[in-house]
Design an enzyme around this catalytic site. Structure first.
Site, PDB file in Angstrom:
ATOM      1  N   ASP A   1      20.068  77.332  84.156  1.00  0.00           N
ATOM      2  CA  ASP A   1      19.527  76.059  84.643  1.00  0.00           C
ATOM      3  C   ASP A   1      19.571  75.009  83.548  1.00  0.00           C
ATOM      4  O   ASP A   1      19.294  73.834  83.794  1.00  0.00           O
ATOM      5  CB  ASP A   1      18.074  76.242  85.107  1.00  0.00           C
ATOM      6  CG  ASP A   1      18.010  76.772  86.532  1.00  0.00           C
ATOM      7  OD1 ASP A   1      19.063  76.867  87.177  1.00  0.00           O
ATOM      8  OD2 ASP A   1      16.907  77.099  86.985  1.00  0.00           O
TER       9      ASP A   1
ATOM     10  N   ASP B   1      20.102  82.894  95.344  1.00  0.00           N
ATOM     11  CA  ASP B   1      19.189  82.733  94.213  1.00  0.00           C
ATOM     12  C   ASP B   1      18.103  83.808  94.234  1.00  0.00           C
ATOM     13  O   ASP B   1      17.876  84.473  95.251  1.00  0.00           O
ATOM     14  CB  ASP B   1      18.559  81.330  94.292  1.00  0.00           C
ATOM     15  CG  ASP B   1      18.194  80.772  92.925  1.00  0.00           C
ATOM     16  OD1 ASP B   1      18.060  81.565  91.978  1.00  0.00           O
ATOM     17  OD2 ASP B   1      18.034  79.541  92.812  1.00  0.00           O
TER      18      ASP B   1
HETATM   19  C1  GLA Z   1      16.783  77.884  90.662  1.00  0.00           C
HETATM   20  C2  GLA Z   1      18.261  77.720  90.419  1.00  0.00           C
HETATM   21  C3  GLA Z   1      18.608  76.259  90.465  1.00  0.00           C
HETATM   22  C4  GLA Z   1      18.200  75.656  91.788  1.00  0.00           C
HETATM   23  C5  GLA Z   1      16.730  75.898  92.029  1.00  0.00           C
HETATM   24  C6  GLA Z   1      16.336  75.488  93.423  1.00  0.00           C
HETATM   25  O1  GLA Z   1      16.039  77.376  89.613  1.00  0.00           O
HETATM   26  O2  GLA Z   1      18.624  78.300  89.222  1.00  0.00           O
HETATM   27  O3  GLA Z   1      19.991  76.083  90.269  1.00  0.00           O
HETATM   28  O4  GLA Z   1      18.983  76.217  92.792  1.00  0.00           O
HETATM   29  O5  GLA Z   1      16.396  77.284  91.877  1.00  0.00           O
HETATM   30  O6  GLA Z   1      15.018  75.716  93.689  1.00  0.00           O
END
Ligand code: GLA
Length: 703
Positions: free
Chosen positions: A521, A451
């Protein structure tokens, strides 16, 4: 022959199966002139340079002509591909043609500056069957002093027309990939990122068309294989030419090329079609599957994963994860992923990043206890990391407060309570490689979600000379893939997922290193129809991860039926983010059925052609069809909301991509019938949907 040369001039003809790309060295103007990019033409000898005459002292020939790769120098005022400053202060490049070479469908054109020992080598490679042209450029400094590169685009493309439409996506966090098309007028249109990643805002590609539809009409397109600050500049000139240059963003960029050094700009992939946007998408999809996605996994179908992030966020424990894993295994999940919150002091987003070892309270017996359980249940285990970041409240930061990007006399700004690590420092890269290597070495981890949750700010690196500071953006991107590359070499069976707050790092540069993307997300199924449609325009479905999550949706508060959510997520790489501990037996049974159904169709979805038959952007219903080898197909239809009460609940939809002469069996939830391919494509089928958030799926099988 796919590449021909008219030796006298030389003029080069590069042929794919259906299109031709022609350019040559015009000695009179000392320029690499672009000649033609359109339908296929067989003989290079038919091409010549059209005479060019300057209109007035204000309109130089170089500005009027189309240049395949233009230096900044002489009387050029247009967007150049390359701009440099030599040690004596000269800010002007004059190309000299040295030679060319053709080998394995690659044309190499060797240029140098007329005075300075500055070499510019251009590469053109054609994949004939897909009509995709790859272009890249390498520069080399053979001077005894530094050369400062201020701009180095990967390629320029030209269409001698105006009034064209540009198609792009716009977006933001949880609202990525929103397609839009606009008419181009004289002047310059720029799509770019200045954030350090590709960003959610635009995508590094161009699509130009005139009256094109999904299935008909001319489309010119190109993407940049770069996962950082990019720039796509579309220039509609005063001389009725539409040109595109694309490459590393020249904003806050310089690169010092030291004596003896080489630099290769990211690749650009381009194509031309007379068969509309669908042909473009399917060729790029195939190109990505065959040539771009990491070889270790590109031939394998993606596994169905479970990830509890939306359901539990940071509030995880080994017992809770084991309980979830047991249910996940029962309903057919193949890969169990622990997201954020498992490491260091990570109980919220305000601590822990950088400390890549299990949190003792949540995992008292380390990760192995959970992993063993997951493996015993027959599933692979995956884990989340965000390696480029550090929380000020972390052991890593307390130990190395100087490991972040920052300027002297400035306070670094946090976002999501985190700072960005200075990956241009070797010791930072080494730390990350060893920490993640250890994690993968000591645990049976089959999947790593990488990420990146905030853009870079205060882009200063004290370890770099002042003159090299503005190369930081580029170096950061290189460092990310250097680390991923090292991990992949040591752990070739691990599947890597790229994520940047959802879809902030979706591009062809990242696609070379990550097997799949976390698309957004936003898991609201209705929003996802739009996001996935935008994504499908240029990126492969095999890399498009899509989850079914709880309702009301955590971000949009919208409630959609389980069927609707499943059908939407089944159009990509299916995943599940539902809180399984709260599901009723009946719900679990339904989920199990859907997962079973997805297993039957996923090869068609992940490896087939995709047809955007009807879009909610323009119509009441959304229909997407996937077809594999004209034999098997899956058809998804969605109705957003019922409008009026009369006829519209019956929709006639013409299918695509089938063999007209073959008889197919069509299987729906409560129906089964046979029809010929020509009937399905020319007459179409009737689908019945009434109510809000309705959806259905049909399977089409050659007899
Ligand atoms: C980001 C990612 C999510 C999740 C969060 C965790 O927003 O896109 O899928 O993994 O971080 O903090």
């Amino acid at each position: 022959m796919s590449i021909q040369v008219h030796k006298k001039t030389p003029i080069f003809l590069i042929n794919g199966e259906k299109s031709s790309y022609v350019f040559g060295w015009d000695a009179k103007f000392q320029a690499l002139r672009h000649i033609y990019w359109d339908k296929r033409v067989s003989n290079v000898k038919d091409f010549e340079f059209l005479p060019l005459k300057e209109l007035s002292a204000n309109e130089s020939e170089w500005d009027i002509m189309m240049e395949d790769y233009a230096p900044w120098g002489g009387r050029r005022y247009k967007t150049p591909c390359i701009k440099a400053t030599f040690a004596d202060g000269t800010r002007d490049i004059v190309f000299e043609f040295l030679k060319y070479e053709i080998r394995d469908n690659i044309l190499t054109v060797y240029l140098k500056d007329r005075h300075y020992n500055f070499f510019i080598t251009l590469y053109y490679q054609i994949i004939e069957k897909l009509d995709i042209l790859s272009r890249w450029v390498e520069i080399e400094n053979k001077e005894s002093n530094d050369i400062i590169i201020e701009n180095l685009y990967s390629a320029a493309f030209h269409v001698p027309e105006i009034g064209m439409d540009s198609t792009q996506v716009k977006g933001y966090w949880a609202g990525e990939q929103q397609l839009f098309t606009e008419r181009l007028f004289p002047g310059r249109k720029i799509f770019e990122s200045r954030k350090g990643t590709t960003s959610h805002n635009h995508s590094p590609y161009f699509i130009l068309s005139k009256n094109a539809t999904e299935y008909e009409g001319e489309v010119y397109f190109g993407v940049l294989a770069y996962s950082g600050n990019f720039k796509v500049s579309i220039d509609v000139s005063q001389y009725d030419i539409t040109s595109v240059t694309l490459g590393i963003n020249d904003f806050d960029f310089t690169y010092r090329l030291k004596p003896g050094e080489k630099f290769t700009a990211p690749k650009a992939y381009a194509g031309y079609s007379t068969e509309g946007f669908s042909d473009m998408s399917n060729r790029m999809n195939q190109f990505a599957l065959e040539y771009i996605l990491p070889k270790e996994n590109s031939g394998k179908l993606r596994k169905i994963l479970y990830n509890s992030w939306e359901a539990t966020e940071f509030n995880i424990s080994v017992d809770q994860q084991i309980k979830l894993a047991k249910i996940a295994a029962e309903i057919g999940i193949e890969l169990f992923v622990v997201d954020d919150g498992w490491f260091g002091g990570r109980n919220s987003d305000s601590a822990g990043l950088g400390d890549w070892y299990p949190n003792k309270e949540k995992f008292p017996n380390s990760l192995s206890e959970l992993i063993k359980k997951v493996n015993d249940l027959g599933m692979d285990f995956g884990i989340w990391v965000e390696p480029e970041m550090v929380s000020p409240d972390s052991n890593l930061y307390r130990l190395h407060p100087d490991w972040i990007y920052n300027f002297p006399n400035r306070d670094p700004t946090t976002a999501r309570n985190q700072l960005v690590l200075n990956l241009t420092r070797d010791e930072v890269q080494e730390y990350l490689i060893s920490a993640l290597d250890k994690l993968l070495e000591e645990n049976n981890i089959a999947f790593l979600k990488w990420d990146m949750n905030r853009p870079i700010s205060e882009p200063g690196a004290l370890n770099l000379d002042r003159i090299d500071q503005k190369s930081l953006w580029y170096r950061h991107t290189q460092a990310v893939f250097n680390i991923v590359g090292a991990l992949r070499r040591n752990h070739p069976n691990v599947v890597f997922e790229g994520c940047s707050s959802g879809g902030g790092r979706v591009d062809y540069g990242a696609l070379e290193h990550f097997d799949q993307f976390w698309t957004s997300d936003n898991t609201d199924a209705l929003d996802r129809l739009y996001i996935q449609e935008g994504y499908s325009v240029m990126y492969p479905i095999k890399a498009m991860c899509a989850w079914v999550t709880d309702v009301p949706n955590c971000h949009t508060k919208k409630t959609t039926p389980l069927d609707f959510r499943f059908h939407c997520a089944m159009m990509g790489v299916l995943g599940l983010g539902i809180n399984l501990l709260k599901c009723s037996e009946e719900e679990l049974e339904m989920i199990k059925e859907k997962i079973k159904e997805y297993k039957e169709i996923r090869h068609v979805v992940q490896e087939g052609k995709l047809y955007r038959i009807s879009s909610l952007r323009k119509s009441e219903i959304h229909v997407v069809q996937y077809v594999l080898d004209e034999r098997e197909s899956v058809f998804f239809a969605f109705l957003k909301g019922q409008k009026y009460i009369s006829l519209p609940y019956q929709y006639t939809v013409k299918m695509k991509g089938l063999d007209p002469a073959v008889e197919y069996t069509i299987t729906g939830k409560d129906s089964k019938y046979k029809k010929n391919g020509d009937y399905l494509m020319n007459v179409g089928i009737n689908i019945y949907m009434i109510g809000d958030y309705q959806s259905q799926i049909l399977k089409i099988q050659a007899k």
